[in-house]
Design a protein around this motif. Structure first.
Motif, PDB file in Angstrom:
ATOM      1  N   VAL B  20      11.848  48.100 -26.718  1.00 13.76           N
ATOM      2  CA  VAL B  20      11.745  46.643 -26.835  1.00 13.76           C
ATOM      3  C   VAL B  20      11.860  45.992 -25.451  1.00 13.76           C
ATOM      4  N   GLU B  21      10.947  45.100 -25.168  1.00 13.83           N
ATOM      5  CA  GLU B  21      10.995  44.309 -23.923  1.00 13.83           C
ATOM      6  C   GLU B  21      11.116  42.854 -24.341  1.00 13.83           C
ATOM      7  N   LEU B  22      12.133  42.176 -23.832  1.00 13.09           N
ATOM      8  CA  LEU B  22      12.328  40.799 -24.274  1.00 13.09           C
ATOM      9  C   LEU B  22      13.069  40.031 -23.202  1.00 13.09           C
ATOM     10  N   SER B  23      12.561  38.846 -22.911  1.00 13.69           N
ATOM     11  CA  SER B  23      13.228  38.014 -21.934  1.00 13.69           C
ATOM     12  C   SER B  23      13.474  36.651 -22.568  1.00 13.69           C
ATOM     13  N   LEU B  24      14.726  36.246 -22.602  1.00 12.40           N
ATOM     14  CA  LEU B  24      15.071  34.995 -23.266  1.00 12.40           C
ATOM     15  C   LEU B  24      15.764  34.077 -22.260  1.00 12.40           C
ATOM     16  N   VAL B  25      15.180  32.908 -22.085  1.00 12.66           N
ATOM     17  CA  VAL B  25      15.709  31.978 -21.083  1.00 12.66           C
ATOM     18  C   VAL B  25      16.160  30.701 -21.780  1.00 12.66           C
ATOM     19  N   PRO B  26      17.375  30.242 -21.501  1.00 11.68           N
ATOM     20  CA  PRO B  26      17.814  28.993 -22.100  1.00 11.68           C
ATOM     21  C   PRO B  26      17.108  27.801 -21.448  1.00 11.68           C
ATOM     22  N   PRO B  27      16.982  26.669 -22.099  1.00 11.61           N
ATOM     23  CA  PRO B  27      17.398  26.468 -23.488  1.00 11.61           C
ATOM     24  C   PRO B  27      16.298  26.917 -24.432  1.00 11.61           C
ATOM     25  N   GLY B  28      16.685  27.199 -25.656  1.00 15.56           N
ATOM     26  CA  GLY B  28      15.673  27.586 -26.616  1.00 15.56           C
ATOM     27  C   GLY B  28      16.289  27.964 -27.936  1.00 15.56           C
ATOM     28  N   LEU B  29      15.476  27.863 -28.978  1.00 14.37           N
ATOM     29  CA  LEU B  29      15.951  28.260 -30.295  1.00 14.37           C
ATOM     30  C   LEU B  29      14.936  29.267 -30.818  1.00 14.37           C
ATOM     31  N   ILE B  30      15.322  30.508 -30.806  1.00 15.49           N
ATOM     32  CA  ILE B  30      14.381  31.580 -31.076  1.00 15.49           C
ATOM     33  C   ILE B  30      14.749  32.286 -32.368  1.00 15.49           C
ATOM     34  N   ALA B  31      13.747  32.416 -33.249  1.00 13.22           N
ATOM     35  CA  ALA B  31      13.976  33.139 -34.488  1.00 13.22           C
ATOM     36  C   ALA B  31      13.520  34.569 -34.289  1.00 13.22           C
ATOM     37  N   ILE B  32      14.412  35.511 -34.588  1.00  5.63           N
ATOM     38  CA  ILE B  32      14.028  36.915 -34.534  1.00  5.63           C
ATOM     39  C   ILE B  32      13.757  37.348 -35.962  1.00  5.63           C
ATOM     40  N   LEU B  33      12.510  37.657 -36.249  1.00  6.46           N
ATOM     41  CA  LEU B  33      12.123  37.972 -37.618  1.00  6.46           C
ATOM     42  C   LEU B  33      11.611  39.400 -37.696  1.00  6.46           C
ATOM     43  N   TYR B 198       8.667  38.482 -33.481  1.00  8.72           N
ATOM     44  CA  TYR B 198       8.516  39.263 -34.706  1.00  8.72           C
ATOM     45  C   TYR B 198       8.615  40.745 -34.406  1.00  8.72           C
ATOM     46  N   LEU B 199       9.622  41.375 -34.990  1.00 13.04           N
ATOM     47  CA  LEU B 199       9.823  42.810 -34.785  1.00 13.04           C
ATOM     48  C   LEU B 199       9.133  43.578 -35.902  1.00 13.04           C
ATOM     49  N   LEU B 200       8.409  44.621 -35.511  1.00 10.23           N
ATOM     50  CA  LEU B 200       7.784  45.463 -36.525  1.00 10.23           C
ATOM     51  C   LEU B 200       7.837  46.899 -36.034  1.00 10.23           C
ATOM     52  N   GLU B 201       8.357  47.772 -36.859  1.00 11.47           N
ATOM     53  CA  GLU B 201       8.452  49.199 -36.534  1.00 11.47           C
ATOM     54  C   GLU B 201       9.042  49.441 -35.146  1.00 11.47           C
ATOM     55  N   GLY B 202      10.079  48.715 -34.844  1.00 10.28           N
ATOM     56  CA  GLY B 202      10.812  48.988 -33.610  1.00 10.28           C
ATOM     57  C   GLY B 202      10.219  48.390 -32.360  1.00 10.28           C
ATOM     58  N   ASN B 203       9.222  47.557 -32.507  1.00 15.33           N
ATOM     59  CA  ASN B 203       8.644  46.915 -31.345  1.00 15.33           C
ATOM     60  C   ASN B 203       8.412  45.434 -31.600  1.00 15.33           C
ATOM     61  N   ILE B 204       8.220  44.687 -30.515  1.00 12.05           N
ATOM     62  CA  ILE B 204       7.911  43.275 -30.700  1.00 12.05           C
ATOM     63  C   ILE B 204       6.421  43.157 -30.964  1.00 12.05           C
ATOM     64  N   HIS B 205       6.116  42.711 -32.164  1.00  9.00           N
ATOM     65  CA  HIS B 205       4.727  42.667 -32.579  1.00  9.00           C
ATOM     66  C   HIS B 205       4.096  41.339 -32.208  1.00  9.00           C
ATOM     67  N   PHE B 206       4.888  40.311 -32.248  1.00 11.34           N
ATOM     68  CA  PHE B 206       4.380  38.988 -31.942  1.00 11.34           C
ATOM     69  C   PHE B 206       5.463  38.177 -31.274  1.00 11.34           C
ATOM     70  N   ARG B 207       5.058  37.423 -30.267  1.00  9.33           N
ATOM     71  CA  ARG B 207       5.993  36.462 -29.725  1.00  9.33           C
ATOM     72  C   ARG B 207       5.223  35.211 -29.356  1.00  9.33           C
ATOM     73  N   GLY B 208       5.718  34.095 -29.816  1.00  4.63           N
ATOM     74  CA  GLY B 208       5.038  32.847 -29.503  1.00  4.63           C
ATOM     75  C   GLY B 208       5.682  31.709 -30.239  1.00  4.63           C
ATOM     76  N   THR B 209       5.139  30.525 -30.066  1.00  5.56           N
ATOM     77  CA  THR B 209       5.693  29.373 -30.755  1.00  5.56           C
ATOM     78  C   THR B 209       5.281  29.425 -32.225  1.00  5.56           C
ATOM     79  N   VAL B 210       5.928  28.598 -33.011  1.00  6.67           N
ATOM     80  CA  VAL B 210       5.615  28.546 -34.438  1.00  6.67           C
ATOM     81  C   VAL B 210       4.147  28.152 -34.622  1.00  6.67           C
ATOM     82  N   ALA B 211       3.654  27.208 -33.812  1.00 11.03           N
ATOM     83  CA  ALA B 211       2.263  26.768 -33.924  1.00 11.03           C
ATOM     84  C   ALA B 211       1.303  27.915 -33.625  1.00 11.03           C
ATOM     85  N   GLU B 212       1.643  28.701 -32.611  1.00  6.50           N
ATOM     86  CA  GLU B 212       0.787  29.846 -32.272  1.00  6.50           C
ATOM     87  C   GLU B 212       0.742  30.876 -33.393  1.00  6.50           C
TER      88      GLU B 212
END
Lengths: 260, 256
Positions: B20-33, B198-212
């Motif tokens: 998993v590669e993930l970079s999270l920078v404040p501020p933000g409200l991120i849903a991990i699904l 969005y996590l799927l099978e141990g990897n990040i399958h999707f990352r983006g805004t809700v609109a995207e």
């Protein structure tokens, strides 16, 4: 670490089982003292009970406490606290509460019967010292085993097995070996074997202190020579300390690798 | 700030996180699904240092978390299942956490915010799931940390508390915090989240805004988009899926 120790200790000291454990020692010792006016005989009887019960109860409490306090542990793990402090604190809390049960339960009756005015004061203190050390050793071993095994039943089984090996099977094998090779001089071998097992070592230390080693013939004389010397006594205490330190270090090592 | 690189974790044969590669920078409200068992909780617990990764690096505020513990002062964590020692009272538990973590005065207002006063002298073992979750929330929010991690925060809550919780989360977001939420309630994502991981099978399958997310998977709302995502790429992509996006109920289930 001190705060975790404090919470574990007070949690346990309020537990019903701690009272039952202390109560048992109290009633047993009091009963023996009332039956016999000879303090040294009571010390010997207490020794037989302490040498079996301290390791057994420490083993059982150690495993049970670990598995029962999992929720508490998980809560602590998400807080800014060092992992080693959490588990060392819990172990020390457990071992201390067991020791307090022994000291209070077995100590008060002896004090009531004036042990410190008699010639048995030294023997009494050695007895309590060995009981406390055994509680620490077996609490550490069982805590270590519980930490290594996610499965409750397996952890419990293994811990009891270790107690059984050290408290019963070891002596059996030792006696068997001695009778097989009785034509050879085995005093040194049996001395080494006894010193390596913390329960046997405690027993030998006490028997020699109680001056009934004459019952043990030549072996007794060898033991006497070894433990009577300053070096021998230092080695014995060192062995007991090593038995305490190794599983404690084991707890610290394993806890850093576990997932929760 | 949280920086995760090449994170791997297996439980026995079960390879839960696969780089998993993930970079999270404040501020933000991120849903991990992600579907059940996709590694959401494992990921979160790795950040907290409760799960120890096989490989990979996690940095919080630029420092590796390996063998570190002080960084947890920066994190408020709400565990998924509120498991507490059964025999102590709510009041004692809160006092204990305060003793361990440091003094705070926010607990008093949070207790009344979630209506917990009547339960303060009850033992935790006797509380209902929802009440326990409220205790959990108080313990989590009573420290003002720059990073807030919420694992299934809505579990068992009544509507009033739910509304209040959402309001609280929004306030925390406005204060400029980094908030991570895992949840199965898609309305909550729709309402609160700015970004979806969005996590799927141990990897990040999707990352983006809700609109995207909605745009990419052609859904009217988050729920439909996620359903489309799962049918296209996930465990539901094989098998009896009808063209309208709804799975047929297997005939063997209909016989009775």
């Amino acid at each position: 670490m001190f705060k975790i120790f404090k919470y574990s200790f007070f949690d346990l000291i309020r537990s019903r089982w701690t009272y039952i454990y202390a109560g048992f020692y109290f009633l047993f010792t009091l009963g023996m003292l009332m039956l016999s006016s000879d303090l040294s005989k009571v010390v010997i009887s207490s020794m037989n009970v302490v040498l079996i019960l301290c390791p057994l109860i420490a083993t059982m409490f150690g495993v049970m406490y670990y598995y029962n306090s999992r929720e508490f542990t998980e809560l602590l793990l998400s807080q800014p606290i060092k992992r080693t402090s959490i588990f060392t604190g819990q172990f020390l809390g457990l071992a201390t509460s067991l020791s307090v049960s022994l000291l209070v339960g077995a100590g008060i009756p002896f004090l009531m019967f004036g042990v410190f005015g008699s010639d048995q004061a030294g023997n009494f203190l050695v007895l309590l010292f060995n009981g406390v050390v055994l509680s620490f050793i077996f609490a550490a071993i069982s805590f270590f085993i519980a930490l290594k095994n996610e499965d409750k039943i397996k952890g419990f089984g293994l811990a009891i097995l270790v107690w059984l090996l050290l408290a019963v099977v070891y002596d059996g094998l030792l006696l068997l070996g001695l009778s097989w090779f009785r034509d050879y001089p085995l005093e040194k071998a049996s001395l080494i074997a006894s010193v390596l097992n913390p329960i046997d070592l405690s027993r030998v230390m006490l028997l020699l202190k109680l001056d009934i080693s004459a019952l043990m013939s030549l072996t007794g004389a060898v033991y006497r020579k070894f433990l009577g010397s300053g070096v021998g006594m230092a080695i014995s205490v060192a062995v007991l300390l090593i038995w305490t330190i190794i599983p404690t270090l084991g707890i610290r090592r394993v806890c850093l690798r576990r997932d929760f | 700030m949280i920086e995760i690189t090449g994170l791997h974790k297996s439980f026995g044969k079960n390879h839960v996180l696969k780089g998993v590669e993930l970079s999270l920078v404040p501020p933000g409200l991120i849903a991990i699904l992600g579907p059940n068992g996709s590694g959401k909780t494992t990921l979160i617990k790795s950040i907290l240092g409760m799960v120890i990764p096989d490989r990979g690096e996690i940095e919080v505020d630029g420092a590796s978390i390996k063998k570190a513990w002080e960084y947890r002062r920066q994190i408020s964590y709400l565990p998924q299942i509120a498991r507490f020692p059964e025999n102590i009272r709510v009041r004692e538990l809160i006092a204990m956490v305060k003793d361990l973590r440091g003094e705070t005065e926010m607990d008093v207002s949070l207790i009344s915010y979630f209506g917990l006063q009547p339960f303060l002298d009850k033992k935790l073992g006797n509380l209902s799931g929802g009440t326990r979750q409220k205790v959990n929330l108080v313990l989590c929010f009573m420290y003002d940390c720059p990073i807030v991690i919420l694992d299934e925060p809505t579990a068992g809550l009544d509507p009033v508390s739910l509304v209040r919780l959402k309001k609280l989360i929004k306030t925390k977001r406005e204060e400029g915090k980094l908030i991570l939420i895992t949840t199965h309630v898609m309305d909550l994502v729709e309402e609160l989240a700015e970004e979806v991981v969005y996590l799927l099978e141990g990897n990040i399958h999707f990352r983006g805004t809700v609109a995207e997310l909605k745009e990419k998977y052609q859904g009217r709302n988050v729920e439909e988009s996620i359903a489309a995502l799962l049918q296209k790429d996930g465990p539901f992509s094989l098998g009896a899926v009808a063209s309208n996006g709804h799975a047929k109920v297997p005939e063997t289930l209909l016989e009775n």
